[in-house]
Design a protein around this motif. Structure first.
Motif, PDB file in Angstrom:
ATOM      1  N   GLY A 158     -13.059  -1.522   1.155  1.00  0.00           N
ATOM      2  CA  GLY A 158     -12.135  -0.418   0.936  1.00  0.00           C
ATOM      3  C   GLY A 158     -10.679  -0.833   0.854  1.00  0.00           C
ATOM      4  N   PHE A 159     -10.365  -2.091   1.175  1.00  0.00           N
ATOM      5  CA  PHE A 159      -8.984  -2.565   1.087  1.00  0.00           C
ATOM      6  C   PHE A 159      -8.734  -3.092  -0.322  1.00  0.00           C
ATOM      7  CE2 PHE A 159      -9.054  -1.850   5.411  1.00  0.00           C
ATOM      8  CZ  PHE A 159      -7.883  -2.209   6.052  1.00  0.00           C
ATOM      9  N   LYS A 160      -7.756  -2.529  -1.002  1.00  0.00           N
ATOM     10  CA  LYS A 160      -7.457  -2.918  -2.370  1.00  0.00           C
ATOM     11  C   LYS A 160      -6.715  -4.254  -2.408  1.00  0.00           C
ATOM     12  CE  LYS A 160      -7.195   1.791  -4.210  1.00  0.00           C
ATOM     13  NZ  LYS A 160      -6.327   2.785  -4.914  1.00  0.00           N
ATOM     14  N   ALA A 161      -7.003  -5.011  -3.457  1.00  0.00           N
ATOM     15  CA  ALA A 161      -6.288  -6.271  -3.666  1.00  0.00           C
ATOM     16  C   ALA A 161      -4.875  -5.972  -4.169  1.00  0.00           C
ATOM     17  CB  ALA A 161      -7.033  -7.128  -4.675  1.00  0.00           C
ATOM     18  N   VAL A 162      -3.957  -6.882  -3.896  1.00  0.00           N
ATOM     19  CA  VAL A 162      -2.582  -6.730  -4.387  1.00  0.00           C
ATOM     20  C   VAL A 162      -2.224  -7.948  -5.224  1.00  0.00           C
ATOM     21  CG1 VAL A 162      -1.849  -5.303  -2.447  1.00  0.00           C
ATOM     22  CG2 VAL A 162      -1.618  -7.783  -2.291  1.00  0.00           C
TER      23      VAL A 162
ATOM     24  N   THR B 204       2.279  10.360  -1.256  1.00  0.00           N
ATOM     25  CA  THR B 204       2.246  11.377  -0.195  1.00  0.00           C
ATOM     26  C   THR B 204       2.645  10.814   1.167  1.00  0.00           C
ATOM     27  OG1 THR B 204      -0.097  10.966   0.326  1.00  0.00           O
ATOM     28  CG2 THR B 204       0.391  12.568  -1.424  1.00  0.00           C
ATOM     29  N   SER B 205       2.940   9.532   1.222  1.00  0.00           N
ATOM     30  CA  SER B 205       3.247   8.898   2.502  1.00  0.00           C
ATOM     31  C   SER B 205       4.540   9.436   3.095  1.00  0.00           C
ATOM     32  CB  SER B 205       3.369   7.388   2.314  1.00  0.00           C
ATOM     33  OG  SER B 205       3.891   6.774   3.470  1.00  0.00           O
ATOM     34  N   TRP B 206       4.543   9.579   4.418  1.00  0.00           N
ATOM     35  CA  TRP B 206       5.757   9.975   5.135  1.00  0.00           C
ATOM     36  C   TRP B 206       6.863   8.950   4.925  1.00  0.00           C
ATOM     37  CZ3 TRP B 206       8.782   7.716   8.841  1.00  0.00           C
ATOM     38  CH2 TRP B 206       9.690   8.543   9.513  1.00  0.00           C
ATOM     39  N   TRP B 207       6.462   7.696   4.643  1.00  0.00           N
ATOM     40  CA  TRP B 207       7.413   6.599   4.479  1.00  0.00           C
ATOM     41  C   TRP B 207       7.985   6.520   3.066  1.00  0.00           C
ATOM     42  CZ3 TRP B 207       9.254   3.530   8.311  1.00  0.00           C
ATOM     43  CH2 TRP B 207       8.563   3.530   9.537  1.00  0.00           C
ATOM     44  N   LYS B 208       7.565   7.405   2.149  1.00  0.00           N
ATOM     45  CA  LYS B 208       8.002   7.299   0.755  1.00  0.00           C
ATOM     46  C   LYS B 208       9.523   7.263   0.594  1.00  0.00           C
ATOM     47  CE  LYS B 208       7.336   9.111  -3.898  1.00  0.00           C
ATOM     48  NZ  LYS B 208       8.735   8.863  -4.272  1.00  0.00           N
ATOM     49  N   PRO B 209      10.310   8.109   1.275  1.00  0.00           N
ATOM     50  CA  PRO B 209      11.775   8.025   1.108  1.00  0.00           C
ATOM     51  C   PRO B 209      12.331   6.660   1.496  1.00  0.00           C
ATOM     52  CG  PRO B 209      11.161  10.107   2.124  1.00  0.00           C
ATOM     53  CD  PRO B 209       9.924   9.259   2.102  1.00  0.00           C
TER      54      PRO B 209
ATOM     55  N   TYR C  24       0.825  -1.206   0.000  1.00  0.00           N
ATOM     56  CA  TYR C  24       0.000   0.000   0.000  1.00  0.00           C
ATOM     57  C   TYR C  24       0.862   1.260   0.000  1.00  0.00           C
ATOM     58  CZ  TYR C  24      -4.140  -2.877   0.951  1.00  0.00           C
ATOM     59  OH  TYR C  24      -5.168  -3.788   0.858  1.00  0.00           O
ATOM     60  N   LEU C  25       1.923   1.252   0.797  1.00  0.00           N
ATOM     61  CA  LEU C  25       2.792   2.433   0.861  1.00  0.00           C
ATOM     62  C   LEU C  25       3.472   2.709  -0.479  1.00  0.00           C
ATOM     63  CD1 LEU C  25       4.558   1.984   4.334  1.00  0.00           C
ATOM     64  CD2 LEU C  25       2.782   3.650   3.734  1.00  0.00           C
ATOM     65  N   LYS C  26       3.764   1.654  -1.209  1.00  0.00           N
ATOM     66  CA  LYS C  26       4.443   1.810  -2.493  1.00  0.00           C
ATOM     67  C   LYS C  26       3.605   2.625  -3.474  1.00  0.00           C
ATOM     68  CE  LYS C  26       7.049  -0.934  -5.874  1.00  0.00           C
ATOM     69  NZ  LYS C  26       7.366  -2.309  -6.347  1.00  0.00           N
ATOM     70  N   HIS C  27       2.298   2.602  -3.301  1.00  0.00           N
ATOM     71  CA  HIS C  27       1.390   3.320  -4.210  1.00  0.00           C
ATOM     72  C   HIS C  27       0.902   4.640  -3.613  1.00  0.00           C
ATOM     73  CE1 HIS C  27       1.194   0.094  -7.173  1.00  0.00           C
ATOM     74  NE2 HIS C  27       1.095  -0.754  -6.171  1.00  0.00           N
TER      75      HIS C  27
END
Length: 376
Positions: A114-118, A54-59, A48-51
């Motif tokens: 609301g949870f997307k499939a991966v 705007t995530s704080w964890w992006k770096p 989820y973070l990979k997509h």
């Protein structure tokens, strides 16, 4: 990671606050109560973070590896067939866990609106990120299924060294609420600072992390397959059944540099006994073998010890021959493997595995020859 100044023994070299950890406590705020293990949940969260640009964890996400092509789980069949048999079996089990975890995650996302499939490939990437980079929190969390593990920023910059095992302490500090690594040995400014993933041989490191370490003191060669091949060659079906029954636990027969495992010697001493179909009095001979197992005596007989050493030498010679064949075949197919897009380090690491196995077996043969001289 390099020391920017002198570091004294006992100093904390890394301190990551809980707010910068992906752990069960922080993820529960987003996912609530869930049936997933921490490995499964962390991998899903990374997807989820990979997509999320705007995530704080992006770096942190951007610094994660783009591929894991040096790990055996990613080898194509043309390279995987060159893995040692024991490693092939372990990698197959690893892939089964990955597929099972993915199926659990698919069911979980379907059950949560609301949870997307991966997709599987994306989840595999995230699962391997967790597998190669997670930390163990060292604190109990009853809600953390499958082990209280976490992901942490910054720690990726610390490389592994087997020499670092006795020189660090790590864990979650409940007082400071930080994951801390403390060095027990000093470093001078400019020296590289290491951590230790555990006392793993190169087969385990290659399987779990995708690299190998030259001169790894934990390296060993598994000889289970060779031992049972020898049993089937030298013993009758009935004799093999009775001798296997005498062994409390089968397998774990190995050699290291100048060291033969006690379980291997125990199995070979049993094999060296005349079987029940070849000579009467097998029960008496079995008692003599058990006396050695429990330490009541050092050997069954000089003849038995000679047979053990001869069989051990034969097994090691077969191991050397097998390693040479694998090295030769990989060298001959080097161009073909490169054309398939196989990572060159994957081939190099696997060749090193076979080279190390060959050298350990050759050292054992030399040791056996010396012992045989003493017995004759």
């Amino acid at each position: 990671m390099m020391a920017t100044s002198d570091i004294e023994a006992g100093e904390i070299i890394v301190s990551v606050p809980k707010t910068f950890l992906m752990c069960n406590e922080t993820l529960q705020k987003q996912y609530g109560s869930h049936p997933l293990s921490m490995h499964q949940l962390l991998a899903l969260h990374l997807c989820y973070l990979k997509h999320d640009p705007t995530s704080w964890w992006k770096p942190y996400i951007d610094l994660l590896p783009s591929h894991f092509n040096t790990m055996p789980i990613k080898y194509p069949p043309t390279l995987a067939k060159h893995l040692p048999v024991s490693l092939q079996e372990e990698v197959a089990q690893q892939r089964e866990r990955l597929v099972s975890d993915y199926n659990d995650v698919v069911q979980f996302t379907k059950s949560r609106p609301g949870f997307k499939a991966v997709g599987f490939e994306e989840y595999e990437w995230a699962w391997l990120c967790v597998n190669t980079r997670c930390i163990h929190m060292s604190t109990m969390d009853a809600k953390a299924k499958g082990g209280n593990i976490a992901m942490a920023i910054y720690l990726d910059f610390l490389n592994h060294s087997w020499e670092a095992k006795a020189s660090i302490e790590s864990g979650f500090n409940t007082k400071t609420q930080c994951f801390e690594i403390r060095t027990l040995t000093p470093y001078r400014k400019g020296e590289q600072v290491f951590i230790n993933y555990g006392p793993h041989d190169n087969l385990a490191i290659l399987r779990e992390y995708g690299f190998v370490i030259p001169g790894n003191i934990y390296n060993f060669v598994s000889l289970d397959q060779e031992v049972w091949s020898l049993f089937s060659e030298l013993e009758t079906i009935r004799g093999m059944r009775l001798k296997k029954a005498a062994l409390e636990r089968e397998g774990d027969y190995s050699i290291k540099k100048h060291e033969v495992s006690y379980r291997l010697l125990t199995a070979l001493r049993l094999l060296a006994l005349e079987g029940p179909d070849r000579q009467a009095g097998f029960d008496r001979r079995l008692v003599d073998w058990q006396d050695v197992v429990v330490g009541s005596t050092d050997m069954i007989s000089l003849d038995n010890e000679r047979r053990v050493l001869v069989m051990l030498k034969s097994i090691c010679e077969r191991t050397v021959d097998a390693a040479r064949r694998e090295e030769t075949e990989m060298m001959a197919s080097k161009n073909h493997l490169e054309k398939q897009g196989i990572h060159p380090f994957a081939v190099r690491f696997l060749r090193q595995i076979w080279s190390e196995s060959k050298e350990i077996a050759k050292l054992t043969i030399a040791d056996v020859d010396e012992k045989l001289k003493q017995l004759y």
